[in-house]
Write an enzyme that holds these catalytic residues in place. Structure first.
Site, PDB file in Angstrom:
ATOM      1  N   ASP A  26     -37.083  86.867 -31.388  1.00  0.00           N
ATOM      2  CA  ASP A  26     -38.290  86.216 -31.913  1.00  0.00           C
ATOM      3  C   ASP A  26     -37.890  84.777 -32.242  1.00  0.00           C
ATOM      4  OD1 ASP A  26     -40.955  86.048 -33.101  1.00  0.00           O
ATOM      5  OD2 ASP A  26     -39.968  86.052 -35.041  1.00  0.00           O
ATOM      6  N   SER A  27     -38.884  83.994 -32.668  1.00  0.00           N
ATOM      7  CA  SER A  27     -38.576  82.621 -33.083  1.00  0.00           C
ATOM      8  C   SER A  27     -37.876  82.580 -34.450  1.00  0.00           C
ATOM      9  CB  SER A  27     -39.869  81.817 -33.158  1.00  0.00           C
ATOM     10  OG  SER A  27     -40.742  82.420 -34.090  1.00  0.00           O
ATOM     11  N   CYS A  89     -42.089  89.014 -30.180  1.00  0.00           N
ATOM     12  CA  CYS A  89     -42.835  87.799 -30.518  1.00  0.00           C
ATOM     13  C   CYS A  89     -44.056  87.757 -29.603  1.00  0.00           C
ATOM     14  CB  CYS A  89     -41.928  86.602 -30.264  1.00  0.00           C
ATOM     15  SG  CYS A  89     -42.752  85.020 -30.361  1.00  0.00           S
ATOM     16  N   GLU A 169     -42.326  81.514 -43.192  1.00  0.00           N
ATOM     17  CA  GLU A 169     -40.923  81.080 -43.038  1.00  0.00           C
ATOM     18  C   GLU A 169     -40.465  80.258 -44.242  1.00  0.00           C
ATOM     19  OE1 GLU A 169     -38.450  81.569 -40.696  1.00  0.00           O
ATOM     20  OE2 GLU A 169     -39.579  82.838 -39.316  1.00  0.00           O
ATOM     21  N   CYS A 201     -49.187  88.480 -34.323  1.00  0.00           N
ATOM     22  CA  CYS A 201     -47.965  87.698 -34.536  1.00  0.00           C
ATOM     23  C   CYS A 201     -47.057  88.589 -35.359  1.00  0.00           C
ATOM     24  CB  CYS A 201     -48.271  86.406 -35.304  1.00  0.00           C
ATOM     25  SG  CYS A 201     -46.775  85.527 -35.807  1.00  0.00           S
ATOM     26  N   HIS A 203     -44.797  87.931 -37.348  1.00  0.00           N
ATOM     27  CA  HIS A 203     -44.547  87.498 -38.731  1.00  0.00           C
ATOM     28  C   HIS A 203     -45.572  88.113 -39.698  1.00  0.00           C
ATOM     29  CE1 HIS A 203     -42.017  84.364 -37.004  1.00  0.00           C
ATOM     30  NE2 HIS A 203     -41.697  83.938 -38.211  1.00  0.00           N
TER      31      HIS A 203
END
Ligand code: DGL
Length: 282
Positions: A26-27, A89, A169, A201, A203
């Protein structure tokens, strides 16, 4: 089953080695929600995780950039002899899945996070469904395209919610700032009358409770983590690749150190983790 998934497994020919790790990327911290669900469902598996924190957020990047990042990360995970690479992701699934399949699909099983969620939603027959995600995921139209085929009677409404990833984040969760941002996005009239909302997403499961609360727990919040982990398990079983031995130590790589990554990883994995920086971009 959607055609892209069928192709991912049918090209795969190496039938050995349950004890090889699962590669997950993932990022940033988002894929940890999926890695955690894998750990719960498949405690015998070893995970090699890559969080591309140097390029975060992916949601604002071009398709071409995300494809290039995804290719390089897949090569890195193959260097660890991954038996399966999971694109944890949505932005990378929307931009790079087909390309990774074409380039690496003969060597390794590749799974994305969009197809399993679309299949789940199609099986639920929702009349009106929402999806929130990054600008890249929403502008790709991947959820619409796939749902139009898999569930023609479902109306899908999409909303880009680009502040959520930087917010998460930066550690703004369960506080006034995140509540205000979440409320502002979810009050969009487009989302009125939905019976379910896809967290498009990886996240977003971190703020799942805040999202459910906004809807007074009347809207089903579809979180990909468990759905994708179940698909991964089925896939490993199908290929006789479940690890029967010791799991071995998970390794978490980041392309840039952030305090928050370690904090969230510890929160999910409840122990000190093997966190390393991998400078794969120089
Ligand atoms: N977790 C990612 C996704 O599912 C990444 C978001 C981002 O880096 O913008 O799209």
């Amino acid at each position: 089953m959607l055609p892209a998934f069928r192709r991912a497994v049918s090209h795969y020919s190496i039938m050995e080695a349950g004890n090889r790790p699962i590669g997950v990327f993932d990022s940033g911290v988002g894929g940890l929600t999926v890695a955690h669900a894998i750990r719960q469902l498949l405690p015998g598996e070893r995970i090699i995780y890559f969080g591309d924190t140097a390029h975060l957020p992916y949601g604002d990047k071009s398709e071409e950039a995300i494809r290039n990042y995804s290719r390089r990360i897949t090569e890195f995970l193959l260097g660890y002899d991954a038996k399966l690479v999971l694109i944890a992701c949505n932005s990378a699934s929307a931009s790079a899945y087909e390309h990774l399949l074409a380039e690496f699909g003969e060597r390794v099983i590749i799974l994305d996070v969009i197809n399993p969620v679309v299949e789940y939603c199609a099986s639920m027959n929702y009349p009106r469904l929402g999806v929130i995600g990054t600008k890249r995921t929403i502008s790709s139209g991947e959820y619409e395209k796939k749902l139009r085929v898999a569930a023609p009677s479902t109306t899908l409404v999409s909303l880009a919610t680009p502040l959520l990833v930087p917010m998460i984040e930066e550690g703004f969760i369960f506080d006034d700032i995140s509540n205000a941002i979440i409320r502002t996005y979810l009050s969009d009239p487009k989302l009125s009358d939905i019976s379910a909302l896809i967290l498009g997403c990886t996240h977003y499961p971190i703020i799942r409770n805040q999202i459910s609360k906004f809807f007074n727990f009347n809207v089903e919040v579809v979180d990909s983590a468990r759905i994708v982990a179940a698909r991964l398990k089925e896939t490993l079983e199908k290929h006789d690749m479940i690890n029967g031995g010791e799991a071995g130590e998970d390794i978490f790589f980041v392309s840039d150190f952030t305090d928050y990554f370690e904090k969230i990883a510890r929160m999910f994995f409840e122990k000190s983790i093997n966190l390393q920086k991998a400078d794969i971009w120089s």
